[in-house]
Enzyme design. Sequence first.
Site, PDB file in Angstrom:
ATOM      1  CE  LYS B  79       7.705  15.251  65.969  1.00  0.00           C
ATOM      2  NZ  LYS B  79       8.521  14.740  64.841  1.00  0.00           N
ATOM      3  CB  SER B 154      11.756  16.803  64.993  1.00  0.00           C
ATOM      4  OG  SER B 154      10.908  15.931  64.285  1.00  0.00           O
ATOM      5  CB  SER B 178      12.038  13.257  63.022  1.00  0.00           C
ATOM      6  OG  SER B 178      12.738  14.427  62.646  1.00  0.00           O
TER       7      SER B 178
END
Lengths: 95, 485
Positions: B79, B154, B178
């Site tokens: 990420k 996210s 997330s």
Amino acid sequence: MSITIQDVEHVARLARLELTDGEKSQFTEQLNAILKYAEKLNSLDTDNVEPTSHVLPITNVMRDDVERQSLPIEKVLLNAPDEEDGQIKVPAVLE
Amino acid sequence: MALFDLRLQDVHNKLNKKELSVTELVDASYSRIGETDSEIKAFITLNEENAKQQAAALDKQLQDGGERGLLFGLPAGIKDNIVTEGLLTTCASQFLSNYNPIYDATSVRKLKAAQSVTIGKLNMDEFAMGGSNENSSYFPTRNPWNTEFVPGGSSGGSAASVAAGQVYFALGSDTGGSIRQPAAYCGIVGLKPTYGLVSRFGLVAFASSLDQIGPLTKNVEDSAYVLQAIAGYDASDSTSANVDIPDYTSALSGDVKGLRIGVPKEYLGAGIDPRVKEAVMKALQVYESMGATWEEVSLPHTDYAIATYYLLASSEASSNLARFDGVRYGVRADDAANLIDMYRKSRSQGFGPEVKRRIMLGTYALSSGYYDAYYLKAQKVRTLIKQDFDQVFEKFDLIIGPTAPTPAFRLGEQVGDPLTMYLNDICTIPVSLAGIPAISVPCGIADGLPIGLQIIGKAFDESTVLRAAHAYEQQTEHHKLRPQL
């Protein structure tokens, strides 16, 4: 309590944000909606409740006071938008 | 594609038997990205040249024989809020569009030590603020099951990339859901470890008392392997927990006989999609058939969790994001009259609308005159929410419910309505506030979109969470379903 455009301008100054007129009115509306929603917390009696800032039972984490290598200046400066003589350069602080 | 359906253990065995080379694996990863990512848009930055060099070096090691760890040579995605030395780390923000970290996050350093191969950096909501990836300042990632739908967020890029078979596993971060929510929306496995289990050093901070890094994988066993690699005490993170790390894979016994499961009525009440509720009830039957028992329980303060979370997370964010000022890194605005003006201009140009909104909310909640009414009040309610879980865990081993109240929603459907968007996190946020571990595993499909089952455990009891998730997986086929791309 409800938030006015003046409140939004004040908070933007604190947060070092420059908002357009459109953003100001949009944030006024949206922050009011969010804070109105948050008012539901007031229906709970929390007089004798300790606040939780953190879930782990640890406080004041210390390390031994020994010298350690810091990051090399030339590498740190790789990401600096402006530099001079091994230092990060910024616009004038004093007028 | 079949190659990317294999379990980590199977790939590992193939590498050991020399039926497969790391170069072939890494090439397969990039060719899959080439085939699918113009549609999915999971990656912000690719690490192709380095990854291929690393693959060649690892193949040389393979020739030499010897023992290798399970993640050796495996393509991984990271990420884009987890810093990677020499590899652009943008947090999906324009502010950091040029940020090239000079060190690795501890979790990345551990993956490197395990010799997995970093394929690239994955898209996300800007600074991890959002649940749809529509807040990325570059482009939205699409759900591989149906590209008209969001992948969640996210960590949407992480979930979509694993679901699309581009990488074997990905690291994500979870502040209020997330990792778990995008895993649910994309039909994969996402684990949020106990707060403090995985070092946050090098994770660009959003809300420091909630943020936690965890794995996104195609099955529970792989999740245990990746967790094993990244968990552990780190002196560089002062909130790192100094606990013994068990052998997570040895917990995967398939045996859940006698396990006591609490099912919160608040997670299956109003607002839950009936198809999601049905899938959860069916999963509970599976547990019953394996000898576990379940009972309805109550987490009475659930209804207050979202308000609590948005006040606390935004307050922490307003403080954490003060570091982005255009001085040391990131994009500095031109033509500033003075230093303060440079801060203002850089921040106003660098941050997107959701980030500004949360900075504004947090700054307000912390500002003089409002601190007690909002921030302190929310901290106290956080205590009540945590106590809800403590009480249930006195009698139960696990809590099970949905990961999200609905399957994925359409792109654009909830834009401009922050409150509705926030409500998608009703089942994941309370868990984050309590700091306890939870995993999302696939448990069904509704109109072509996956549904996630959330299994929540006691603090640092990842072993029981993984055991229950794995046992369920052994009895069902949901995790084997793949999107048609």
